[in-house]
Design an enzyme around this catalytic site. Structure first.
Site, PDB file in Angstrom:
ATOM      1  N   LYS A 214      35.715  48.133  10.478  1.00 37.23           N
ATOM      2  CA  LYS A 214      37.036  48.113  10.089  1.00 37.23           C
ATOM      3  C   LYS A 214      38.630  47.481  11.056  1.00 37.23           C
ATOM      4  O   LYS A 214      38.517  48.539  11.624  1.00 37.23           O
ATOM      5  CB  LYS A 214      36.996  48.435   9.127  1.00 37.23           C
ATOM      6  CG  LYS A 214      37.394  50.295   8.496  1.00 37.23           C
ATOM      7  CD  LYS A 214      37.660  51.055   7.157  1.00 37.23           C
ATOM      8  CE  LYS A 214      37.790  52.547   8.288  1.00 37.23           C
ATOM      9  NZ  LYS A 214      37.735  53.304   6.474  1.00 37.23           N
TER      10      LYS A 214
ATOM     11  N   TYR B 187      67.028  55.923  25.642  1.00 36.84           N
ATOM     12  CA  TYR B 187      68.191  55.608  24.444  1.00 36.84           C
ATOM     13  C   TYR B 187      68.135  57.129  24.208  1.00 36.84           C
ATOM     14  O   TYR B 187      68.019  58.032  23.393  1.00 36.84           O
ATOM     15  CB  TYR B 187      67.165  54.996  23.651  1.00 36.84           C
ATOM     16  CG  TYR B 187      67.236  53.109  24.156  1.00 36.84           C
ATOM     17  CD1 TYR B 187      68.684  52.790  24.386  1.00 36.84           C
ATOM     18  CD2 TYR B 187      66.005  53.421  24.105  1.00 36.84           C
ATOM     19  CE1 TYR B 187      68.087  51.652  24.643  1.00 36.84           C
ATOM     20  CE2 TYR B 187      65.401  50.996  24.674  1.00 36.84           C
ATOM     21  CZ  TYR B 187      67.070  51.086  25.329  1.00 36.84           C
ATOM     22  OH  TYR B 187      66.920  49.002  24.658  1.00 36.84           O
TER      23      TYR B 187
HETATM   24  C1  LIG Z   1      36.650  54.887   6.829  1.00 37.65           C
HETATM   25  C2  LIG Z   1      35.808  54.399   6.102  1.00 37.65           C
HETATM   26  C3  LIG Z   1      34.313  55.244   6.890  1.00 37.65           C
HETATM   27  C4  LIG Z   1      34.378  55.936   8.222  1.00 37.65           C
HETATM   28  O1  LIG Z   1      35.738  56.883   8.618  1.00 37.65           O
HETATM   29  P1  LIG Z   1      35.242  57.615   9.624  1.00 37.65           P
HETATM   30  O2  LIG Z   1      36.691  58.955   8.872  1.00 37.65           O
HETATM   31  O3  LIG Z   1      36.473  56.938  11.105  1.00 37.65           O
HETATM   32  O4  LIG Z   1      34.191  58.186  10.206  1.00 37.65           O
HETATM   33  C5  LIG Z   1      33.580  55.188   5.918  1.00 37.65           C
HETATM   34  N1  LIG Z   1      33.165  55.026   4.654  1.00 37.65           N
HETATM   35  C6  LIG Z   1      33.705  54.430   3.664  1.00 37.65           C
HETATM   36  C7  LIG Z   1      34.259  54.455   2.227  1.00 37.65           C
HETATM   37  C8  LIG Z   1      35.049  54.388   4.710  1.00 37.65           C
HETATM   38  O5  LIG Z   1      36.592  53.486   3.806  1.00 37.65           O
END
Ligand SMILES: *Cc1c(COP(=O)(O)O)cnc(C)c1O
Length: 357
Positions: free
Chosen positions: A34, A252
């Site tokens: 994702k 800055y």
């Molecule tokens: C993002 C997500 C994961 C992966 O999590 P990590 O901590 O990056 O390993 C797994 N299951 C769900 C439902 C998620 O949303």
């Protein structure tokens, strides 16, 4: 190249998948890609991880993009889909879907297409984000079983605090197992931190994200401790050196002031590239392979680095802000964030350069 580039190492991704397999040898692996593959480029990541048993994405648009790119792996929509049109698209794209709410069940029961979905029924075991509560779960499961557009049911939950070995996760796992073990369905609970620290959570399917990209989800443990290699190296170059006197400030608002005659290296990367503006002085960066501290406010296109102790530093030197030689986990606390957010917020003007084995 005098601009930042994010180099992504496909062999590191494959190495990290192998680490997951070693840690969870009896589980199948949903590689979570994702948020554009945690900023690494979703489609290339998916191709590099073609050996994973499936891919996890948050949004239907990601699944469509993967299919358009020719990815034929199993895709799991981690938030499921909403509304009749999205269910139809998920069917067309051959996606497996999470069902976590009564509204989704309603649509599924009315679904008129010929497709039969693989459904991952989600239990809210304490995270209180998505999923049916314990007292709702059995009825939701019964509804799914009666649903003619469902071919298979798996069960899942998500852990809120798996990066520590505390009671929270033990409780979540007990709630999950007590409820779903009698159903005899395939189960999934583990994110990266649970792949590493909670073998009892591995079950039939693990869902690692962060660790695949070579970062550690466990505080005070480095990714290298687990054999993980950072997949992304975000680098740029020094484009100028300033010699400044005692008492002079840099950048800055003058938030950094020289206490000795100082050499300041100006590197071509800033918050316009995703280097957090709030990063505090002293944050480590690598200049020509050696650590030096950030000095002064992060600008849109530049950062300033105190290279007084690196007398050989010169314009043109490579600067690494995270990745090989400097884990993103090191920078994150100076920016009051996590490595998850650092890699996700690299902006689109930074080219992703792929390094194949
Ligand atoms: C993002 C997500 C994961 C992966 O999590 P990590 O901590 O990056 O390993 C797994 N299951 C769900 C439902 C998620 O949303």
């Amino acid at each position: 190249m005098s601009f930042p580039v994010a180099t992504v190492d496909a062999s590191a991704l494959r190495n990290n998948l192998a680490v997951v397999r070693r840690l969870a040898p009896r589980s199948r692996v949903i590689a979570v890609v994702k948020a554009n593959g945690y900023g690494h480029g979703m489609i290339r990541v998916a191709r590099a991880l073609a050996d994973a048993d499936g891919l996890g994405v948050a949004r239907l648009a990601d699944a469509i993009a993967l299919r358009e790119a020719g990815v034929i792996q199993r895709i799991l929509l981690l938030e499921g889909v909403f509304g009749v049109e999205q269910f139809a698209l998920a069917a067309k794209e051959q996606c497996e879907i999470v069902v976590h709410s009564p509204q989704q069940l309603d649509v599924l029961e009315q679904f008129a297409g010929s497709h039969r979905f693989v459904v991952w029924l989600k239990l809210n075991s304490g995270m209180n984000r998505l999923g049916f509560r314990v007292e709702e779960f059995t009825a939701a499961h019964a509804r799914l079983r009666r649903c003619s557009s469902v071919s298979q049911i798996r069960v899942m939950t998500h852990l809120s605090s798996s990066e520590d070995r505390g009671q929270v996760t033990a409780t979540q796992l007990k709630i999950f197992d007590d409820l779903v073990a009698p159903l005899g369905l395939e189960r999934s609970a583990a994110n990266s931190a649970a792949v590493i620290g909670w073998p009892e959570a591995h079950q039939d399917w693990v869902r690692p994200g962060l660790m695949l990209y070579g970062m550690s989800p466990v505080p005070n443990r480095s990714a290298a401790d687990f054999g993980l290699q950072p997949a992304m190296t975000l680098s740029t170059q020094l484009i100028a050196i300033q010699n400044i006197g005692v008492g002079e400030s840099v950048g800055y608002n003058g938030i950094w002031r020289a206490e000795r005659p100082s050499r300041i290296g100006i590197a071509a990367i800033g918050y316009g590239d995703g280097f957090p503006r709030g990063t505090r002085n002293g944050a480590p960066v690598l200049v020509g392979g050696k650590e030096a501290p950030l000095a002064g406010r992060v600008s849109m296109d530049m950062i300033s680095i105190d290279v007084t102790d690196l007398p050989q530093a010169k314009a043109g030197d490579e600067v690494v802000v995270w990745g090989e030689g400097l884990p993103a986990e090191r920078l994150a606390p100076y920016a009051d964030t996590t490595c998850y957010e650092l890699v996700c917020r690299v902006t689109s003007r930074v080219p992703l350069l792929w390094k194949e084995a």
